[in-house]
Write a protein that holds these residues in place. Sequence first.
Motif, PDB file in Angstrom:
ATOM      1  N   UNK A  70       0.786  -1.077  -0.169  1.00 21.08           N
ATOM      2  CA  UNK A  70       0.171   0.036  -0.380  1.00 21.08           C
ATOM      3  C   UNK A  70       1.092   1.024  -0.027  1.00 21.08           C
ATOM      4  N   UNK A  71       0.251   2.722  -0.870  1.00 20.11           N
ATOM      5  CA  UNK A  71       0.951   3.753  -0.587  1.00 20.11           C
ATOM      6  C   UNK A  71       1.547   3.590   0.775  1.00 20.11           C
ATOM      7  N   UNK A  72       2.691   4.431   1.623  1.00 23.11           N
ATOM      8  CA  UNK A  72       2.894   4.834   2.736  1.00 23.11           C
ATOM      9  C   UNK A  72       2.123   6.042   2.721  1.00 23.11           C
ATOM     10  N   UNK A  73       2.114   6.525   3.854  1.00 19.51           N
ATOM     11  CA  UNK A  73       1.526   7.712   4.331  1.00 19.51           C
ATOM     12  C   UNK A  73       2.372   8.502   5.691  1.00 19.51           C
ATOM     13  N   UNK A  74       2.611   9.434   6.177  1.00 17.70           N
ATOM     14  CA  UNK A  74       3.587  10.160   6.630  1.00 17.70           C
ATOM     15  C   UNK A  74       2.197  11.572   7.245  1.00 17.70           C
ATOM     16  N   UNK A  75       2.319  10.857   8.292  1.00 15.12           N
ATOM     17  CA  UNK A  75       1.503  11.677   9.705  1.00 15.12           C
ATOM     18  C   UNK A  75       1.408  12.606  10.233  1.00 15.12           C
ATOM     19  N   UNK A  76       3.369  13.397   9.664  1.00 16.68           N
ATOM     20  CA  UNK A  76       3.013  14.555  10.129  1.00 16.68           C
ATOM     21  C   UNK A  76       4.747  15.147   9.138  1.00 16.68           C
ATOM     22  N   UNK A  77       3.975  16.656   8.940  1.00 16.38           N
ATOM     23  CA  UNK A  77       5.168  16.589   7.531  1.00 16.38           C
ATOM     24  C   UNK A  77       4.892  18.450   7.316  1.00 16.38           C
ATOM     25  N   UNK A  78       5.956  19.178   6.746  1.00 12.97           N
ATOM     26  CA  UNK A  78       5.954  20.066   6.378  1.00 12.97           C
ATOM     27  C   UNK A  78       5.984  20.235   4.827  1.00 12.97           C
ATOM     28  N   UNK A  79       5.055  20.482   4.030  1.00  9.92           N
ATOM     29  CA  UNK A  79       5.419  20.250   2.548  1.00  9.92           C
ATOM     30  C   UNK A  79       6.720  21.052   1.717  1.00  9.92           C
ATOM     31  N   UNK A 108      -0.263   7.154  15.280  1.00 13.27           N
ATOM     32  CA  UNK A 108       0.368   7.466  13.456  1.00 13.27           C
ATOM     33  C   UNK A 108       2.077   7.751  12.988  1.00 13.27           C
ATOM     34  N   UNK A 109       1.905   6.477  12.346  1.00 12.72           N
ATOM     35  CA  UNK A 109       4.218   7.686  12.144  1.00 12.72           C
ATOM     36  C   UNK A 109       3.741   9.203  11.014  1.00 12.72           C
ATOM     37  N   UNK A 110       5.192   9.414  10.945  1.00  7.56           N
ATOM     38  CA  UNK A 110       5.796  10.241  10.716  1.00  7.56           C
ATOM     39  C   UNK A 110       6.903  10.748  10.232  1.00  7.56           C
ATOM     40  N   UNK A 111       7.240  11.802   9.803  1.00 11.86           N
ATOM     41  CA  UNK A 111       8.671  12.051  10.214  1.00 11.86           C
ATOM     42  C   UNK A 111       9.203  13.704  10.641  1.00 11.86           C
ATOM     43  N   UNK A 163      10.329   4.517   4.886  1.00 10.13           N
ATOM     44  CA  UNK A 163      11.226   3.281   4.662  1.00 10.13           C
ATOM     45  C   UNK A 163      12.402   3.232   5.772  1.00 10.13           C
ATOM     46  N   UNK A 164      13.100   4.600   6.004  1.00  7.45           N
ATOM     47  CA  UNK A 164      14.475   5.030   6.990  1.00  7.45           C
ATOM     48  C   UNK A 164      13.213   5.306   8.550  1.00  7.45           C
ATOM     49  N   UNK A 165      11.610   5.416   8.425  1.00 10.75           N
ATOM     50  CA  UNK A 165      11.683   5.136   9.957  1.00 10.75           C
ATOM     51  C   UNK A 165      10.300   3.995  10.205  1.00 10.75           C
ATOM     52  N   UNK A 166      10.055   2.913   8.987  1.00  8.71           N
ATOM     53  CA  UNK A 166      10.252   1.735   9.765  1.00  8.71           C
ATOM     54  C   UNK A 166      11.251   1.476  10.715  1.00  8.71           C
ATOM     55  N   UNK A 167      12.489   1.629   9.750  1.00  8.08           N
ATOM     56  CA  UNK A 167      13.487   1.064  10.102  1.00  8.08           C
ATOM     57  C   UNK A 167      14.119   1.121  11.787  1.00  8.08           C
ATOM     58  N   UNK A 168      13.982   2.716  11.975  1.00  6.38           N
ATOM     59  CA  UNK A 168      13.736   3.394  13.467  1.00  6.38           C
ATOM     60  C   UNK A 168      13.511   2.847  13.989  1.00  6.38           C
ATOM     61  N   UNK A 169      12.352   2.632  13.817  1.00  6.52           N
ATOM     62  CA  UNK A 169      10.571   2.013  14.818  1.00  6.52           C
ATOM     63  C   UNK A 169      11.033   0.644  14.920  1.00  6.52           C
ATOM     64  N   UNK A 170      12.010  -0.369  14.170  1.00  3.53           N
ATOM     65  CA  UNK A 170      11.823  -1.467  14.462  1.00  3.53           C
ATOM     66  C   UNK A 170      13.063  -2.067  14.880  1.00  3.53           C
ATOM     67  N   UNK A 171      14.700  -0.744  14.447  1.00  5.97           N
ATOM     68  CA  UNK A 171      15.603  -1.322  15.127  1.00  5.97           C
ATOM     69  C   UNK A 171      15.886  -0.638  16.107  1.00  5.97           C
ATOM     70  N   UNK A 172      15.319   0.573  16.458  1.00  6.08           N
ATOM     71  CA  UNK A 172      15.944   1.639  17.042  1.00  6.08           C
ATOM     72  C   UNK A 172      17.846   1.902  17.085  1.00  6.08           C
ATOM     73  N   UNK A 173      17.501   2.183  15.911  1.00  7.92           N
ATOM     74  CA  UNK A 173      19.005   2.736  15.164  1.00  7.92           C
ATOM     75  C   UNK A 173      18.536   3.775  14.222  1.00  7.92           C
TER      76      UNK A 173
END
Length: 554
Positions: free
Chosen positions: A83-92, A448-451, A461-471
């Motif tokens: 599914x298309x990914x969604x960023x729940x907090x950004x500043x376009x 709700x995850x964002x960047x 994908x950097x956000x998913x990586x951080x959420x899973x690894x905390x790295x």
Amino acid sequence: MRLPPLALASLAFFVHTAASAAPGTVIDNANGYTLNAQNELVRFRSLAFDGTGKIVAVGGAQDVAAKAPGFAHVDVRGKTVLPGLIDAHGHVFGLGEIATGAELYSAVSLTDAVKKVADFARANPKRAWVVGNGWNQETWKLGRFPTAQELDGAVADRPALMHRVDGHAVWVNSRALALAGITKDTKDPAGGKIERDAYGNATGILVDAAMELMAKVVPQPTEAESRAALDGALDVLKKVGLTSVHDAGIGVGADRLYRAYADGGRLTTRVYAMIGDTTADFDALAAKGPLKSYANDLYALSAVKLYADGALGSRGAALIKPYSDAPHTHGLLFYNDAVMREKMGKAMQAGYQVNVHAIGDAGNRQILDSYAALLQKYPNEALRHRIEHAQVVALADIPRFAQLNIIPSMQPTHATSDQNMAEQRVGPQRIQGAYAWRTFLKQGSHIACGSDFPIEAPNPFEGIHAAVTRQDMRNVPAGGWHKEQAMTLQEAFRCFTLDAAYAARQENVIGSLEPGKWADFIVTDADLFRVAPAEIGRIGVLETWVGGKQVFRK
């Protein structure tokens, strides 16, 4: 047989023309993943959507083909479809604007930053102001903020203004201070701070509301500059697989451009926008009430963004007890309780979702207390009010999010970016309620995850990586930073899809690939659910589709 480039181009044109002429399209031979309404991970091989861009079938190839007679077929050759990914907090617009200023995100020291500004100023001699973004004194190991005199070393003939990486402080030169009329006698505005030396003179750092002193003299972007910023941002968003973003704070001008882009077919990422504050722009934009959907769900304007406090890095986040590494300060609440409740209540009464930036535990407590009082007066649970960031929360306050049905809108890469200073700021006890994703998930909260792009990279994908690894992207620290608060891969996937959609009240139209929803999906170069966790942030997007239309192909 390898086809020559001209033949490949002709084949692509034929496929596009055939798909346009057909009643719909089937994506075949996919290594597909989606969540369903029960939050279960579902595999699929084929995905069909009609000419309107709505999904008609998802599943096995034969079953989908039977439900899509006469549809054109596109073979993705075993590539992963999500599914298309969604960023729940950004500043376009902020994302688009950083490309036009001095880039300090990569500055490794104060000396390096000054050189980058000087180089930029020399390359842009006709700019009335030298503006840049991304400095972070913490990564420079400076032990203090930089000064106006140091920025004068890069540019002294014109005003210069550099935004801190978190957007909650600016570093200006002496010319800018003079233009803004900031002197030893200038008082700190409510919710803001002018950093001063031992003699009370302004040093060149303005925190939070004090930045408004400079906003009065910095030229506003022209219409052409705003369009260029939006074009630049949309180009980035589609390339990283973001089919929807929540724009955290817009005004009348941005609203006008979003509608024009949606009408003209140029809005290649869906935008769920929040009106910035409840002042003049809110009065103008809210005259006809919340805009829940515009141009086939490409745009919505039914939320309001407010600020409770500043950021942790600049010590503007409001803490209940003093900072562990600066006992003389608690940070800054932007408004007293009465003013904040008046702002929140005005938006709630008008039927808007309220989303409040709160980073420190005092900021979060003020907003939770305000929700507790206001929800008795305006008890509309369907609005799904939020706290943006929910970064450092007193442990006793975390259950209140569930009790009050408040959504924590959080940014996983903030944790991995802040690991170099967060625990020094709040100490070993308060850190237990900081970036506490596992604690929130355990109580049933929808995160709700964002960047917070452009403060962090927009790549989900950097956000998913951080959420899973905390790295961070260097996979530091080994084993993860406070790994006990990490998400599972499926939870991280959900917070960038269905739960982000839920936070915009759009889970019935986007967030997963199910019949009746928009065909918003991406094709990637690796399998999210099979790569090593360390490689998640490096997954690349090959194609992005929004509403059944391909908006990006690598």
